[in-house]
Design a protein around this motif. Structure first.
Motif, PDB file in Angstrom:
ATOM      1  N   GLN A 101       0.839  -1.207   0.000  1.00 13.09           N
ATOM      2  CA  GLN A 101       0.000   0.000   0.000  1.00 13.09           C
ATOM      3  C   GLN A 101       0.875   1.259   0.000  1.00 13.09           C
ATOM      4  N   PHE A 102       1.969   1.232   0.757  1.00 12.21           N
ATOM      5  CA  PHE A 102       2.877   2.386   0.775  1.00 12.21           C
ATOM      6  C   PHE A 102       3.485   2.599  -0.609  1.00 12.21           C
ATOM      7  N   ALA A 103       3.841   1.489  -1.275  1.00 10.67           N
ATOM      8  CA  ALA A 103       4.430   1.593  -2.614  1.00 10.67           C
ATOM      9  C   ALA A 103       3.417   2.178  -3.596  1.00 10.67           C
ATOM     10  N   ALA A 104       2.156   1.759  -3.466  1.00 12.79           N
ATOM     11  CA  ALA A 104       1.108   2.306  -4.337  1.00 12.79           C
ATOM     12  C   ALA A 104       0.907   3.796  -4.062  1.00 12.79           C
ATOM     13  N   ALA A 105       0.940   4.174  -2.786  1.00  8.16           N
ATOM     14  CA  ALA A 105       0.791   5.588  -2.425  1.00  8.16           C
ATOM     15  C   ALA A 105       1.960   6.405  -2.961  1.00  8.16           C
ATOM     16  N   LEU A 106       3.162   5.805  -2.962  1.00  8.99           N
ATOM     17  CA  LEU A 106       4.338   6.489  -3.505  1.00  8.99           C
ATOM     18  C   LEU A 106       4.151   6.765  -4.994  1.00  8.99           C
ATOM     19  N   ASN A 107       3.662   5.781  -5.734  1.00 14.00           N
ATOM     20  CA  ASN A 107       3.448   5.969  -7.174  1.00 14.00           C
ATOM     21  C   ASN A 107       2.366   7.010  -7.443  1.00 14.00           C
ATOM     22  N   ASN A 118       5.753  23.304 -10.228  1.00 17.85           N
ATOM     23  CA  ASN A 118       6.900  23.478  -9.344  1.00 17.85           C
ATOM     24  C   ASN A 118       6.488  23.094  -7.926  1.00 17.85           C
ATOM     25  N   PHE A 119       7.415  23.249  -6.983  1.00 18.40           N
ATOM     26  CA  PHE A 119       7.170  22.805  -5.609  1.00 18.40           C
ATOM     27  C   PHE A 119       6.059  23.595  -4.919  1.00 18.40           C
ATOM     28  N   ASP A 120       5.795  24.812  -5.365  1.00 15.93           N
ATOM     29  CA  ASP A 120       4.775  25.632  -4.717  1.00 15.93           C
ATOM     30  C   ASP A 120       3.388  25.009  -4.817  1.00 15.93           C
ATOM     31  N   PHE A 121       3.167  24.177  -5.828  1.00 14.99           N
ATOM     32  CA  PHE A 121       1.844  23.605  -6.063  1.00 14.99           C
ATOM     33  C   PHE A 121       1.642  22.253  -5.364  1.00 14.99           C
ATOM     34  N   ILE A 122       2.667  21.743  -4.717  1.00 19.49           N
ATOM     35  CA  ILE A 122       2.572  20.364  -4.212  1.00 19.49           C
ATOM     36  C   ILE A 122       3.009  20.247  -2.754  1.00 19.49           C
ATOM     37  N   ARG A 123       2.812  21.289  -1.985  1.00 24.08           N
ATOM     38  CA  ARG A 123       3.283  21.230  -0.596  1.00 24.08           C
ATOM     39  C   ARG A 123       2.607  20.099   0.185  1.00 24.08           C
ATOM     40  N   ASP A 124       1.293  19.919  -0.018  1.00 27.84           N
ATOM     41  CA  ASP A 124       0.589  18.853   0.697  1.00 27.84           C
ATOM     42  C   ASP A 124       1.062  17.476   0.240  1.00 27.84           C
ATOM     43  N   VAL A 125       1.339  17.335  -1.062  1.00 27.41           N
ATOM     44  CA  VAL A 125       1.814  16.040  -1.586  1.00 27.41           C
ATOM     45  C   VAL A 125       3.226  15.751  -1.079  1.00 27.41           C
ATOM     46  N   GLU A 130       6.913  12.647   2.494  1.00 27.33           N
ATOM     47  CA  GLU A 130       7.793  12.498   3.656  1.00 27.33           C
ATOM     48  C   GLU A 130       7.293  11.386   4.575  1.00 27.33           C
ATOM     49  N   HIS A 131       5.975  11.304   4.748  1.00 27.78           N
ATOM     50  CA  HIS A 131       5.412  10.233   5.582  1.00 27.78           C
ATOM     51  C   HIS A 131       5.666   8.866   4.952  1.00 27.78           C
ATOM     52  N   ILE A 132       5.514   8.775   3.645  1.00 33.47           N
ATOM     53  CA  ILE A 132       5.759   7.503   2.956  1.00 33.47           C
ATOM     54  C   ILE A 132       7.216   7.072   3.126  1.00 33.47           C
ATOM     55  N   VAL A 133       8.125   8.009   2.991  1.00 28.09           N
ATOM     56  CA  VAL A 133       9.551   7.716   3.178  1.00 28.09           C
ATOM     57  C   VAL A 133       9.797   7.181   4.583  1.00 28.09           C
TER      58      VAL A 133
END
Length: 384
Positions: A101-107, A118-125, A130-133
């Protein structure tokens, strides 16, 4: 095993050899369907073991495992659970489900990030990433329990090569995870397109590797373990799992209770009596306390390369469990480092050196490892 089952195993072996010789897997698949009906997962594991004993390279067997699984998937993938809740095998299989499940969430996260500018649009992702890592960092406990408890018990019951092959795959999983950690750690130092491309690639690699590896363990290694390891020994395996600890995401584990409703192992009776030395005497429990209070990990391997003892210091560097006692020390190391261990022990036996030392990097620490040849007053080699 009956003669009929033995014949099936020989047929299975010939089919594996035909895959090694380059036969088309699709053509072999039809032949497998007839053979596989009466062949157990243990037979598959033992056939692989026989092939290695006859000279086939372990790396080659590991490569063929992927083909084996693809060919055998229809027959093997029965689903469901193999063991009751809180059984060591069930614990490992439940962890498999969550890691997939973690691997699927990573993908999924990698796809969302790739669609951004850019990074400004994906702060929540990125926070989710980081949690998946952290989940994957925590998953190391899963592999440590397999390598230091389950694999030694399998080896004691004659199943030696399949655990070694699975350990090789553990190391490959670790390498992929290291790439994931690195990509995430330096993401802001990379071009955004480079980051998204590398994250997608490592996510797919990890997902494919985990799916393949867990399928082999669930369908071959674990059923083999349940067949060859007596049920009573799984109580000790569970105790040793508890000693090593679990992932924080491991479901349904209650370490406050005695595993499998069995009484805890009683202390060794060796605490009685004293041992006399030339310079004094010590009670057995005093000797044990001295070794356990030294600020180092100590393991003793006898002259036959059998693990005989390890200390239990408060803060161990390398995990050890009682399952390794009585094992050949070569089976306690990943295959990639066995040649180094053999060279050291051979040098100790022939007397060309009495000590070997080196540094390794482990979890951000420099660890100093020293091997000492132990000899008696006559100079005879007793162990390491």
């Amino acid at each position: 095993m009956s003669d009929g089952a033995g014949d099936k195993r020989r047929e299975l072996k010939k089919l594996f050899q035909s895959l090694d010789q380059g036969d088309n897997p699709e053509e072999v698949k039809n032949k497998f369907k007839d053979v596989i009906r009466d062949v157990s997962p243990t037979d598959i594991a033992l056939v692989e073991q026989e092939l290695i004993s006859e000279g086939m390279d372990r790396e080659k067997i590991q490569e063929l495992c992927d083909v084996h699984m693809a060919v055998l998937q229809e027959a093997l993938n029965k689903g469901g659970t193999l063991a009751p809740p809180e059984h060591p095998i069930n614990i490992l299989m439940e962890e498999h489900k969550l890691m997939l499940q973690f691997a699927a969430a990573l993908n999924t996260a990698a796809k969302k990030i790739k669609q951004a500018k850019n990074f400004d649009f994906i702060r929540d992702v990125m926070e989710q990433l980081e949690h998946i890592v952290e989940h994957f960092r925590e998953s190391e406990s899963h592999y440590i329990r397999e390598e230091n408890v389950l694999f030694p018990f399998l080896e004691k019951h004659g199943v030696t090569q399949p655990p070694a092959i699975m350990w090789m795959e553990h190391d490959k999983i670790r390498e992929i995870k290291k790439r994931l950690y690195s990509v995430v750690a330096i993401c802001h130092d990379m071009a955004f397109s480079d980051f998204t491309g590398q994250l997608e690639e490592v996510g797919l690699s990890l997902s494919e590797m985990l799916n393949s590896h867990f399928s082999k363990e669930n369908n071959i290694l674990f059923p083999t373990a349940l067949e060859v390891i007596p049920e009573a020994e799984f109580s000790e395996i569970r105790r040793q799992f508890d000693d090593l600890g679990y992932c924080y995401f491991t479901p349904g584990v209650d370490i406050s209770r005695e595993p499998l409703n069995e009484k805890a192992a009683s202390p060794a009776s060796a605490h009685a009596g004293t041992v006399s030395f030339e310079t004094g005497s010590l009670a057995a429990h005093e000797i044990e306390a001295i070794f356990n209070n030294l600020p180092v990990d100590i393991t003793f391997v006898d002259k036959d390369d059998t693990v005989r003892y390890f200390s239990q210091s408060a803060e161990r560097i390398f995990p050890r469990t009682k399952a390794v006692i009585g094992l050949n020390v070569q089976n306690c190391h990943p295959q990639k480092s066995v040649h180094v261990v053999n060279q050291i022990l051979d040098d100790f036996r022939c007397g060309s050196r009495s000590m070997a030392l080196f540094w390794i990097n482990l979890k951000g620490q420099l660890i100093y490892i020293r091997y000492f040849a132990i000899r008696d007053g006559k100079g005879d080699y007793l162990g390491c």
